[in-house]
Enzyme design. Structure first.
Site, short mmCIF file in Angstrom:
data_model
loop_
_atom_site.label_atom_id
_atom_site.label_comp_id
_atom_site.label_asym_id
_atom_site.label_seq_id
_atom_site.Cartn_x
_atom_site.Cartn_y
_atom_site.Cartn_z
N HIS A 168 5.03 -16.88 -26.64
CA HIS A 168 6.48 -17.04 -27.14
C HIS A 168 6.09 -18.88 -27.92
CE1 HIS A 168 4.17 -17.85 -22.74
NE2 HIS A 168 4.22 -19.86 -23.84
N ARG A 266 -8.51 -18.53 -27.09
CA ARG A 266 -8.58 -17.69 -26.34
C ARG A 266 -7.08 -17.50 -26.60
NH1 ARG A 266 -5.36 -19.60 -22.41
NH2 ARG A 266 -5.01 -19.55 -19.96
N ASP A 268 -3.66 -15.79 -25.38
CA ASP A 268 -2.68 -16.76 -24.28
C ASP A 268 -1.87 -15.51 -24.34
OD1 ASP A 268 -2.16 -18.87 -22.11
OD2 ASP A 268 -0.86 -18.68 -22.44
N GLU A 310 -6.44 -13.46 -21.97
CA GLU A 310 -6.89 -14.09 -21.85
C GLU A 310 -5.39 -13.68 -20.44
OE1 GLU A 310 -4.14 -16.91 -18.19
OE2 GLU A 310 -3.57 -16.06 -20.32
N ASP A 380 -6.13 -23.26 -14.20
CA ASP A 380 -4.95 -22.26 -13.28
C ASP A 380 -4.31 -22.17 -12.03
OD1 ASP A 380 -2.27 -20.45 -14.27
OD2 ASP A 380 -3.65 -19.00 -15.88
#
Length: 476
Positions: A168, A266, A268, A310, A380
């Protein structure tokens, strides 16, 4: 290669076999799309431009990293990483450079700098709502400061890891702004709907990511009287990868990061990047095709950069992000060992390693030439998504057991020293995730508050145990 040939003299040529594989993967998603030919030609142009513009020092590094035939550079057991938010750690990027000797003294030679690209204040999701993929947010510094830091790190044999958010953009991104202004081209970059009929159908099978703080998967946009998919927060609009132009744009950003000198990228939340009615819209086959396509494009243009998916998903799904069948070890180079992390916390709470040990058979299916990122805590939360069968193998009831673990770490068990908080509580299902620092969840915070010497020592032993587990199970 002759020794007198420099990296800048090597002309980029896209090898026929890689070109054919890229074309095959692209066509498996976009063969019937009306813009297929234009977009695939553009894709190869993006790859060539990235390769041609790669700095000589990065090309030389690529050659060194890929010179071993039997083992990838990132499998070295000399790698040890640390992640941090720049502003929380030392203010600005320019200050990180001053801390490089500090990291070296700790034995750290890989830095994961948490998201620093532009995101709106109060709508940033910790930097994961990006409004400009190529501009460092002024809160952290400038792109020039990032480049200077990366160069200084390389001089000290340190590696850089950074994030890209593929699923997004922020609603403040230029594409979203143009879509909101009525531009059909950019509305096709997102999932827009004229009414609730399709969203309601999708909602029947799509779970809510943040039911407590951001319920629903769609947001009404009054400026154009449409609904947009926003599965994380209302200000994060999901990109539509059914449109090959979106894939090309985001690949261009990926290769931009590679040419900044990023060693590990990474990716996401990749599990969510393809949506399909009648499914959970998570971990779909198309997701894996997209990641394999990204891997091939990176391999062609900037082969020194490794990719991390991830994917904090069910244990059996995590393994798939390394690639399956003929694509084993051809998808993601790294995955988070989230199952090991969560079952370690389970073992710490119960004093029983049965559940953690029951996960090992699955975790050992990780393919050769790929690696785990092993960790005890990160930015997280801790999810308890390991399989019910693992819990049942220890003789526990899955629902009751997860309830105990949540209570143990959120100050609801009398004998627990842990101080944590529950996050993402779903009242319908009882699901929740656990937040808290390593020290707090191991009891050090509470022990210091009560000045209990014995408990302080026990807490430190727990911290050492958890960190030792992460070191000894292997991976980065």
């Amino acid at each position: 290669m002759q020794s007198n040939i420099t990296a800048t003299q090597i002309k980029f040529i896209l090898h026929t076999d890689i070109e054919a594989k890229i074309t095959a993967l692209f066509d498996s998603l976009y063969a019937s799309h009306p813009a297929r030919t234009v977009c695939i030609n553009h894709l190869f142009g993006i790859i060539k431009n990235a390769a041609d513009s790669r700095a000589e020092r990065l090309r030389i590094a690529d050659i060194k990293k890929t010179s071993k035939k039997d083992e990838n550079w990132f499998l070295s057991n000399q790698l040890c990483g640390m992640s941090f938010y720049v502003d929380r750690f030392c203010g600005r990027l320019s200050n990180v450079e001053k801390k490089l000797n500090y990291f070296t003294n700790l034995g750290i030679n890989l830095l994961h700098i948490m998201p620093i690209f532009e995101s709106p204040i109060n709508e940033s999701d910790g930097g994961y709502a990006v409004s400009n993929f190529r501009k460092v947010d002024a809160r952290f510094g400038t792109l020039a400061e990032l480049q200077q830091l990366e160069n200084a790190m390389k001089q000290q044999d340190m590696y850089l890891m950074m994030d890209i958010v593929l699923n997004h953009t922020s609603q403040q991104h230029e594409w979203a702004k143009r879509a909101k202004a009525g531009d059909k081209k950019y509305q096709d970059y997102f999932y827009f709907f004229d009414d609730r009929s399709v969203p309601d159908k999708l909602d029947e099978t799509m779970p809510e990511i943040f039911p407590e703080s951001a319920s629903g998967n769609f947001t009404y946009v009054p400026e154009i009287n449409k609904w947009v998919m926003s599965i994380f927060h209302s200000y994060q609009w999901d990109l539509n990868y059914r449109n090959p132009a979106v894939f090309n744009e985001m690949l261009d950003n990926i290769l931009f990061y590679a040419n900044l000198g990023v060693d590990i990228l990474r990716i996401d939340a990749p599990a969510f990047i393809w949506k399909k009615e009648g499914t959970t819209s998570q971990n779909l086959d198309e997701v894996h095709i997209l990641l394999q396509l990204i891997k091939l494009c990176v391999q062609a243009a900037t082969p020194g950069m490794a990719l991390l998916a991830e994917a904090i998903v069910a244990p059996i799904e995590i393994i798939k992000y390394f690639g399956q069948g003929t694509n084993v070890a051809k998808e993601s180079d790294f995955a988070y060992n989230a199952t090991q992390m969560a079952t370690q916390w389970d073992a710490l709470a119960t004093g029983d390693t049965t559940i953690m040990l029951s996960a090992q058979e699955l975790l050992l299916q990780k393919p050769y030439n790929t690696s785990w990122i092993t960790y005890t805590r990160c930015h997280d939360d801790i999810g308890l998504g390991y399989d019910d069968s693992m819990i049942q193998s220890a003789g526990y009831n899955p629902y009751q057991h997860r309830t105990f673990i949540k209570n143990y770490y959120s100050e609801n068990v009398s004998h627990s020293q842990a101080i944590g908080k529950l996050f993402g509580v779903n009242e319908k299902t009882g699901d929740a995730r656990i937040c808290g620092t390593l020290a707090s969840l191991c009891g050090l915070e509470k022990s210091l508050q009560t000045n209990n010497t014995a408990e302080i020592e026990l807490s430190i032993q727990k911290i050492s145990l958890m960190q030792a587990m992460s070191f000894f199970v292997g991976g980065l």
